[in-house]
Enzyme design. Structure first.
Site, PDB file in Angstrom:
ATOM      1  N   CYS A 275       0.839  -1.211   0.000  1.00  0.00           N
ATOM      2  CA  CYS A 275       0.000   0.000   0.000  1.00  0.00           C
ATOM      3  C   CYS A 275       0.871   1.258   0.000  1.00  0.00           C
ATOM      4  O   CYS A 275       1.850   1.346   0.747  1.00  0.00           O
ATOM      5  CB  CYS A 275      -0.911  -0.007   1.223  1.00  0.00           C
ATOM      6  SG  CYS A 275      -2.056   1.381   1.246  1.00  0.00           S
TER       7      CYS A 275
ATOM      8  N   CYS B   1       0.405   4.794   6.964  1.00  0.00           N
ATOM      9  CA  CYS B   1      -0.236   4.628   8.274  1.00  0.00           C
ATOM     10  C   CYS B   1       0.724   3.887   9.218  1.00  0.00           C
ATOM     11  O   CYS B   1       1.117   2.744   8.942  1.00  0.00           O
ATOM     12  CB  CYS B   1      -1.542   3.853   8.116  1.00  0.00           C
ATOM     13  SG  CYS B   1      -2.591   4.513   6.790  1.00  0.00           S
TER      14      CYS B   1
ATOM     15  N   CYS C 260     -16.750  -8.894   5.444  1.00  0.00           N
ATOM     16  CA  CYS C 260     -16.116  -7.605   5.159  1.00  0.00           C
ATOM     17  C   CYS C 260     -14.847  -7.813   4.336  1.00  0.00           C
ATOM     18  O   CYS C 260     -13.922  -8.497   4.763  1.00  0.00           O
ATOM     19  CB  CYS C 260     -15.783  -6.902   6.470  1.00  0.00           C
ATOM     20  SG  CYS C 260     -15.006  -5.307   6.192  1.00  0.00           S
TER      21      CYS C 260
ATOM     22  N   CYS D 250     -19.818  -5.876   3.535  1.00  0.00           N
ATOM     23  CA  CYS D 250     -19.081  -4.674   3.947  1.00  0.00           C
ATOM     24  C   CYS D 250     -17.791  -4.642   3.136  1.00  0.00           C
ATOM     25  O   CYS D 250     -17.245  -5.699   2.802  1.00  0.00           O
ATOM     26  CB  CYS D 250     -18.767  -4.736   5.440  1.00  0.00           C
ATOM     27  SG  CYS D 250     -17.808  -3.317   6.028  1.00  0.00           S
TER      28      CYS D 250
ATOM     29  N   CYS E  56     -19.658   2.139   8.722  1.00  0.00           N
ATOM     30  CA  CYS E  56     -18.867   1.468   9.753  1.00  0.00           C
ATOM     31  C   CYS E  56     -17.636   2.340   9.950  1.00  0.00           C
ATOM     32  O   CYS E  56     -16.808   2.465   9.037  1.00  0.00           O
ATOM     33  CB  CYS E  56     -18.485   0.060   9.287  1.00  0.00           C
ATOM     34  SG  CYS E  56     -17.343  -0.777  10.428  1.00  0.00           S
TER      35      CYS E  56
ATOM     36  N   ARG F 212     -18.011  -2.491  18.115  1.00  0.00           N
ATOM     37  CA  ARG F 212     -17.289  -3.751  17.887  1.00  0.00           C
ATOM     38  C   ARG F 212     -15.960  -3.803  18.628  1.00  0.00           C
ATOM     39  O   ARG F 212     -15.109  -2.918  18.482  1.00  0.00           O
ATOM     40  CB  ARG F 212     -17.044  -3.960  16.376  1.00  0.00           C
ATOM     41  CG  ARG F 212     -16.374  -5.312  16.072  1.00  0.00           C
ATOM     42  CD  ARG F 212     -16.278  -5.606  14.579  1.00  0.00           C
ATOM     43  NE  ARG F 212     -17.573  -5.461  13.962  1.00  0.00           N
ATOM     44  CZ  ARG F 212     -17.835  -4.632  12.955  1.00  0.00           C
ATOM     45  NH1 ARG F 212     -16.892  -3.896  12.439  1.00  0.00           N
ATOM     46  NH2 ARG F 212     -19.051  -4.558  12.467  1.00  0.00           N
TER      47      ARG F 212
HETATM   48  C1  DTB Z   1     -11.384  -2.298  11.482  1.00  0.00           C
HETATM   49  O1  DTB Z   1     -11.730  -1.324  12.180  1.00  0.00           O
HETATM   50  N1  DTB Z   1     -10.470  -3.200  11.847  1.00  0.00           N
HETATM   51  C2  DTB Z   1     -10.277  -4.191  10.816  1.00  0.00           C
HETATM   52  C3  DTB Z   1     -11.304  -3.764   9.745  1.00  0.00           C
HETATM   53  N2  DTB Z   1     -11.862  -2.568  10.275  1.00  0.00           N
HETATM   54  C4  DTB Z   1     -10.901  -3.623   8.353  1.00  0.00           C
HETATM   55  C5  DTB Z   1      -8.877  -4.360  10.396  1.00  0.00           C
HETATM   56  C6  DTB Z   1      -7.926  -4.698  11.517  1.00  0.00           C
HETATM   57  C7  DTB Z   1      -6.598  -4.957  10.937  1.00  0.00           C
HETATM   58  C8  DTB Z   1      -5.603  -5.421  11.940  1.00  0.00           C
HETATM   59  C9  DTB Z   1      -4.248  -5.653  11.348  1.00  0.00           C
HETATM   60  C10 DTB Z   1      -4.215  -6.677  10.268  1.00  0.00           C
HETATM   61  O2  DTB Z   1      -4.743  -7.797  10.429  1.00  0.00           O
HETATM   62  O3  DTB Z   1      -3.609  -6.398   9.215  1.00  0.00           O
HETATM   63 FE1  SF4 Z   2      -2.825   1.217   3.379  1.00  0.00          FE
HETATM   64 FE2  SF4 Z   2      -3.145   2.656   5.588  1.00  0.00          FE
HETATM   65 FE3  SF4 Z   2      -5.117   1.025   4.729  1.00  0.00          FE
HETATM   66 FE4  SF4 Z   2      -2.805   0.038   5.739  1.00  0.00          FE
HETATM   67  S1  SF4 Z   2      -4.365   1.231   6.820  1.00  0.00           S
HETATM   68  S2  SF4 Z   2      -3.861  -0.682   3.946  1.00  0.00           S
HETATM   69  S3  SF4 Z   2      -1.297   1.536   4.966  1.00  0.00           S
HETATM   70  S4  SF4 Z   2      -4.317   2.856   3.695  1.00  0.00           S
END
Ligand code: DTB
Ligand code: SF4
Ligand code: SAM
Length: 324
Positions: A60, A64, A104, A135, A195, A267
């Site tokens: 990506c 972040c 999702c 989702c 969400c 959640r």
């Molecule tokens: C959210 O709030 N948490 C989920 C979902 N929405 C997409 C994602 C959590 C990711 C945790 C790190 C991973 O597994 O990459």
């Molecule tokens: Fe890319 Fe940020 Fe989404 Fe991770 S959380 S996949 S770095 S946009």
């Protein structure tokens, strides 16, 4: 506790001072209050189950600080191709068989290209046809994309605010807070359910947790689903060495989310593999009524299905049935 803290929230009305006061209540008062609000709006023994699938993993372009999928972090995951439709449908079938009601689909994109979106629309159509709620979380949406997702049968779009506006710049620099609010407006305007939640345990202060909760609760209408994630500290990400948050502070955040957003599903999201069963039960007591269910989140682990089934059984809780 004054009357204002008793009243259910009308969107747009909560001040930072009020939210900080709630976060600072004696723990027992706070959890009792949150559980009371919860019981006015939901069956306290039911939990909504959402299963995640990463349909496009890694590589990506965003930065972040918490995310293992960013190509900007040393050792960030390499980009993979999008999953084939059949693989997505097999995962959705498995999720449905295990008792999930929502599926999702997540993609490691800054925002979807129109040609990528075409493939996602096929996934949404077919998953919806299985009787699951749908989702997607695909990054920022451009004009028209939310409508296309809606027309394919998407029920929810996940787009998190992640943290308070005043802490945001320490975590992400490649898109700003307003970009996120703009995407949320597009999602809402298209008539999709929202969400929207965030992550705690990233080194933010309690005041900044209040700032996140204010942003979430003061949306009008409030988001239907509010994922509260505990940071998963993944090696190789800038936040890997962040000091762990006091677990009671996490429960407080859930409790205040419940009080501020009484009609939303709150959640208990990422981070459960680092929590024991008693802590998770406290989160349910504080008003959480949804979990991510399935052995994996997007790229990191989640409690095994059998373990969650056992936990719910031990607590006398059962899964919501599908409303799609
Ligand atoms: C959210 O709030 N948490 C989920 C979902 N929405 C997409 C994602 C959590 C990711 C945790 C790190 C991973 O597994 O990459
Ligand atoms: Fe890319 Fe940020 Fe989404 Fe991770 S959380 S996949 S770095 S946009
Ligand atoms: N790329 C899209 C985006 O960011 O909008 C969608 C997928 S992204 C992985 C979805 C959400 O997962 C992020 O907004 C963040 O809240 C959460 N997340 C990612 N990594 C996490 C981690 N290590 N711990 C907790 N939550 C995380």
């Amino acid at each position: 506790m004054n009357d204002r803290m008793q009243a259910p929230a009308n969107a747009g009305q909560w001040t930072l001072a009020e939210i900080e006061a709630l976060l600072g209540l004696p723990f027992m008062d706070l959890v009792w209050r949150a559980q009371s609000v919860h019981r006015q709006h939901f069956d306290p023994n039911r939990v909504q189950l959402s299963t995640l699938l990463s349909i496009k993993t890694g590589g990506c372009p965003e930065d972040c600080g918490y995310c293992p999928q960013s190509a900007r972090h040393e050792g960030g995951m390499a980009g993979e191709d999008m999953l084939a439709l059949d693989d997505v449908l097999a995962a959705a079938r498995q999720a449905r068989a295990a008792g999930a009601t929502r599926f999702c689909m997540g993609a490691a994109w800054r925002s979807p290209k129109d040609r990528d979106l075409d493939a996602v629309l096929d996934m949404v159509r077919e998953v919806k046809a299985m009787g699951l709620e749908t989702c997607a979380t695909l990054g920022m949406l451009k004009d028209g994309q939310a409508e296309r997702l809606r027309d394919a049968g998407l029920d929810f779009y996940n787009h998190n605010l992640d943290t308070a506006p005043e802490f945001y710049g320490e975590i992400i620099t490649t898109r700003d807070y307003q970009d996120r609010l703009d995407t949320l407006d597009r999602v809402r305007d298209a008539g999709l359910s929202v969400c929207c939640g965030g992550i705690v345990g990233m080194g933010e202060s309690r005041a900044q947790r209040a700032g996140l909760l204010a942003q979430l609760a003061n949306q009008d209408p409030q988001p239907e689903s509010v994922p509260i994630n505990m940071l998963v500290r993944v090696e190789g990400t800038p936040l890997a060495e962040t000091e762990a948050l006091d677990p009671f502070e996490f429960v407080r955040t859930i409790a205040v989310a419940r009080i501020l957003m009484p009609g939303s599903h709150v959640r208990l999201s990422a981070g459960r593999t680092a929590m024991d069963e008693a802590l998770q039960a406290l989160c349910f007591m504080a008003g959480a009524n949804s979990i991510f269910y399935g052995d994996k989140l997007l790229t990191t682990g989640n409690p095994e299905v059998e373990r969650d089934q056992l936990l719910l059984a031990r607590l006398g809780m059962s899964a919501e049935s599908c409303q799609a």
